[in-house]
Design a protein around this motif. Structure first.
Motif, short mmCIF file in Angstrom:
data_model
loop_
_atom_site.label_atom_id
_atom_site.label_comp_id
_atom_site.label_asym_id
_atom_site.label_seq_id
_atom_site.Cartn_x
_atom_site.Cartn_y
_atom_site.Cartn_z
N PRO A 1 0.84 -1.21 0.00
CA PRO A 1 0.00 0.00 0.00
C PRO A 1 0.87 1.26 0.00
O PRO A 1 1.95 1.24 0.58
CB PRO A 1 -0.77 -0.11 1.33
N LEU A 2 0.43 2.30 -0.68
CA LEU A 2 1.11 3.60 -0.60
C LEU A 2 0.11 4.57 0.01
O LEU A 2 -0.86 4.96 -0.64
CB LEU A 2 1.45 4.11 -2.01
N ILE A 3 0.33 4.90 1.29
CA ILE A 3 -0.64 5.74 1.99
C ILE A 3 0.06 7.01 2.46
O ILE A 3 1.07 6.94 3.15
CB ILE A 3 -1.25 4.96 3.18
N LYS A 4 -0.45 8.15 2.04
CA LYS A 4 0.15 9.43 2.45
C LYS A 4 -0.36 9.77 3.83
O LYS A 4 -1.54 10.05 4.01
CB LYS A 4 -0.30 10.52 1.47
N LYS A 5 0.58 9.72 4.80
CA LYS A 5 0.17 9.82 6.21
C LYS A 5 -0.69 11.07 6.48
O LYS A 5 -1.76 10.98 7.06
CB LYS A 5 1.43 9.85 7.08
N GLU A 6 -0.24 12.20 5.99
CA GLU A 6 -0.88 13.48 6.37
C GLU A 6 -2.33 13.55 5.89
O GLU A 6 -3.18 14.13 6.58
CB GLU A 6 -0.13 14.68 5.77
N THR A 7 -2.62 13.00 4.70
CA THR A 7 -3.97 13.16 4.14
C THR A 7 -4.67 11.82 3.94
O THR A 7 -5.55 11.68 3.10
CB THR A 7 -3.88 13.89 2.77
N ALA A 8 -4.28 10.81 4.73
CA ALA A 8 -4.79 9.46 4.54
C ALA A 8 -6.27 9.33 4.87
O ALA A 8 -6.94 8.42 4.37
CB ALA A 8 -3.99 8.50 5.42
N ARG A 9 -6.77 10.21 5.72
CA ARG A 9 -8.16 10.09 6.15
C ARG A 9 -8.73 11.49 6.38
O ARG A 9 -8.58 12.06 7.47
CB ARG A 9 -8.22 9.26 7.44
N ILE A 10 -9.35 12.02 5.34
CA ILE A 10 -10.02 13.32 5.48
C ILE A 10 -11.39 13.05 6.08
O ILE A 10 -12.10 12.15 5.65
CB ILE A 10 -10.14 14.01 4.09
N MET A 11 -11.72 13.83 7.10
CA MET A 11 -12.96 13.57 7.83
C MET A 11 -14.12 14.42 7.29
O MET A 11 -13.90 15.41 6.60
CB MET A 11 -12.75 13.84 9.33
N GLY A 12 -15.33 14.02 7.63
CA GLY A 12 -16.52 14.74 7.16
C GLY A 12 -16.57 16.15 7.76
O GLY A 12 -16.20 16.35 8.91
N LEU A 13 -17.06 17.12 6.96
CA LEU A 13 -17.17 18.49 7.49
C LEU A 13 -18.25 18.57 8.56
O LEU A 13 -18.19 19.40 9.45
CB LEU A 13 -17.56 19.46 6.36
N ASP A 14 -19.23 17.69 8.46
CA ASP A 14 -20.35 17.72 9.41
C ASP A 14 -20.08 16.86 10.64
O ASP A 14 -20.82 16.97 11.63
CB ASP A 14 -21.64 17.24 8.72
N ASP A 15 -19.06 15.99 10.57
CA ASP A 15 -18.76 15.11 11.70
C ASP A 15 -17.30 14.66 11.60
O ASP A 15 -16.98 13.71 10.86
CB ASP A 15 -19.70 13.89 11.67
N PRO A 16 -16.41 15.32 12.34
CA PRO A 16 -14.98 15.01 12.19
C PRO A 16 -14.57 13.66 12.78
O PRO A 16 -13.40 13.29 12.74
CB PRO A 16 -14.29 16.16 12.94
N LYS A 17 -15.57 12.89 13.27
CA LYS A 17 -15.23 11.54 13.76
C LYS A 17 -15.40 10.49 12.66
O LYS A 17 -14.98 9.36 12.80
CB LYS A 17 -16.11 11.18 14.97
N LYS A 18 -16.09 10.89 11.56
CA LYS A 18 -16.32 9.94 10.45
C LYS A 18 -15.64 10.44 9.20
O LYS A 18 -15.57 11.65 8.97
CB LYS A 18 -17.82 9.84 10.17
N LYS A 19 -15.20 9.49 8.34
CA LYS A 19 -14.48 9.93 7.14
C LYS A 19 -15.42 10.61 6.15
O LYS A 19 -16.62 10.29 6.08
CB LYS A 19 -13.74 8.77 6.49
N MET A 20 -14.86 11.54 5.41
CA MET A 20 -15.61 12.17 4.32
C MET A 20 -15.98 11.05 3.34
O MET A 20 -15.13 10.23 3.00
CB MET A 20 -14.72 13.22 3.64
N ALA A 21 -17.24 11.01 2.89
CA ALA A 21 -17.66 9.89 2.04
C ALA A 21 -18.68 10.33 1.00
O ALA A 21 -19.57 11.15 1.29
CB ALA A 21 -18.27 8.78 2.90
N LYS A 22 -18.54 9.77 -0.21
CA LYS A 22 -19.50 10.06 -1.29
C LYS A 22 -20.91 9.70 -0.86
O LYS A 22 -21.88 10.34 -1.23
CB LYS A 22 -19.19 9.22 -2.53
N SER A 23 -21.01 8.59 -0.10
CA SER A 23 -22.33 8.07 0.25
C SER A 23 -22.88 8.68 1.54
O SER A 23 -23.84 8.18 2.09
CB SER A 23 -22.23 6.55 0.41
N ALA A 24 -22.28 9.78 2.00
CA ALA A 24 -22.77 10.43 3.24
C ALA A 24 -24.23 10.83 3.07
O ALA A 24 -24.68 11.10 1.96
CB ALA A 24 -21.92 11.65 3.53
N SER A 25 -24.94 10.89 4.20
CA SER A 25 -26.38 11.18 4.11
C SER A 25 -26.66 12.65 3.76
O SER A 25 -27.75 12.99 3.34
CB SER A 25 -27.06 10.81 5.42
#
Ligand code: AQP
Length: 327
Positions: free
Chosen positions: A176-200
């Motif tokens: 795997p090639l994972i960029k540590k700094e930007t590996a998991r961008i979180m949701g703007l509405d909930d910083p505990k969950k990842k930003m996701a296309k399928s967000a409600s």
């Protein structure tokens, strides 16, 4: 020489998390000494229900996003997953060497299936095996992905090693090639969950195609933390996430940004972030709109990509089948 393979699902609008976690690396890697293959993973997308017309449009849209963000078809191969049918046959072979228990442990499946395990598709359960087939078919050495896909690369490695141990060297085992700094961008509405296309809600993400005023509105409404300091810290998950996005699109380090916004309030920070995102996305959107107005050109690039990959896909499949005793 390294062979890079990765993909994006045409399952909705591509967001800034997809860009920072994956596409940004795609562009960097094509300018290094590596052979790059970037896929639009439509077969993965149908693991959950899709509207056929929207899916067709989203496939071209992801192609246009790749190109608009800087993936160059002269340097990288871009294609649609289902245009190379060998992946489905390899997927079946890998299925027969994968344990149910391994797939039951996959975090993405648990999250997407939720309480509904009996009524989600078998395809959703099998998602990681299809992903392994993609990676192994093209003899990939490295897979640039966001953090959420790390477990799927691990199971790919396990399946490849299991088959290599049983039948002799068949597959290249990928990293795997994972960029540590930007590996998991979180949701703007909930910083505990990842930003996701399928967000409600669309307030979860910044789509690469969002209009400037939509971007400004989403960032204005983004959740913040208590206190007023602009600082990355474990007790400031929302501000940390906004700083990560700011850093990822501007090239400035988090430390530089913290210094720049010392003594300023959340509202000033958000307003500058919104303008930076708008500035960053404006040329991408211009290029994207031009590309989407010429769908035939996009189709030509995608068809050429699938054709170019035919020899390697066929060769891998013939070798694997022979090793395991088929045909
Ligand atoms: N929030 C994220 N931060 C960093 N990277 C991310 N990726 C996805 N979300 C983030 C990376 O983007 C690539 C393509 O992802 P995908 O199209 O396979 O979709 P996904 O991982 O299932 O995530 P999405 O885009 O949010 O879609 P849904 O809502 O359908 O789950 C991958 O490399 C992924 O790691």
């Amino acid at each position: 020489m390294k062979r890079i393979f990765s993909g994006i699902q045409p399952s909705g609008v591509v967001h800034i998390g997809n860009y920072l976690g994956a596409i940004k690396q795609f562009v960097e890697l094509q300018n290094q000494d590596a052979e790059c293959i970037y896929c639009i993973v439509d077969l993965h997308t149908i693991t959950v229900p899709q509207d056929p017309e929207a899916l067709k449009k989203n496939i071209l849209s992801v192609a246009a996003i790749y190109l608009a963000c800087g993936v160059d078809p002269e340097k990288s191969t871009i294609f649609v997953q289902s245009h190379r049918p060998e992946v489905a046959e390899l997927s079946w072979i890998l299925n027969c060497h994968t344990y149910m228990g391994e797939l039951e442990r996959m975090a993405q499946f648990k999250e997407k299936a939720g309480e509904n395990r009996k009524s989600v598709s078998a395809g959703l359960f099998d998602y990681p095996v299809l992903m392994a087939a993609d990676i192994l078919l093209y003899r990939t050495t490295d897979v640039p992905v966001g953090e959420d896909q790390k477990q799927h690369i691990e199971i790919t490695r396990d399946i490849a090693e299991r088959i290599n141990n049983k039948y002799g060297q068949v597959f290249t085992v990928p990293n795997p090639l994972i960029k540590k700094e930007t590996a998991r961008i979180m949701g703007l509405d909930d910083p505990k969950k990842k930003m996701a296309k399928s967000a409600s809600t669309a307030f979860n993400y910044i789509a690469l195609t969002d209009e400037p005023d939509v971007i400004r509105d989403k960032i204005k409404r983004a959740v913040t933390d208590s206190g007023s300091e602009i600082k990355a810290a474990s007790d400031k998950p929302a501000i940390s996430n906004l700083l990560t996005i700011f850093s990822g699109i501007s090239g400035k380090s988090i430390a530089e940004l913290e210094q720049e916004f010392e003594g300023k309030n959340y509202s000033e920070f958000k307003s500058d972030l919104a303008e930076a995102v708008v500035r960053f996305l404006t040329p991408i959107q211009k290029k994207y709109n031009e590309l989407m107005s010429e769908p035939e050109k996009l189709r030509e690039i995608l068809n050429a990509g699938a054709k170019k990959l035919e020899p390697i896909a066929k060769k891998t499949l013939i070798e694997v089948k022979s090793k395991i005793g088929l045909g």
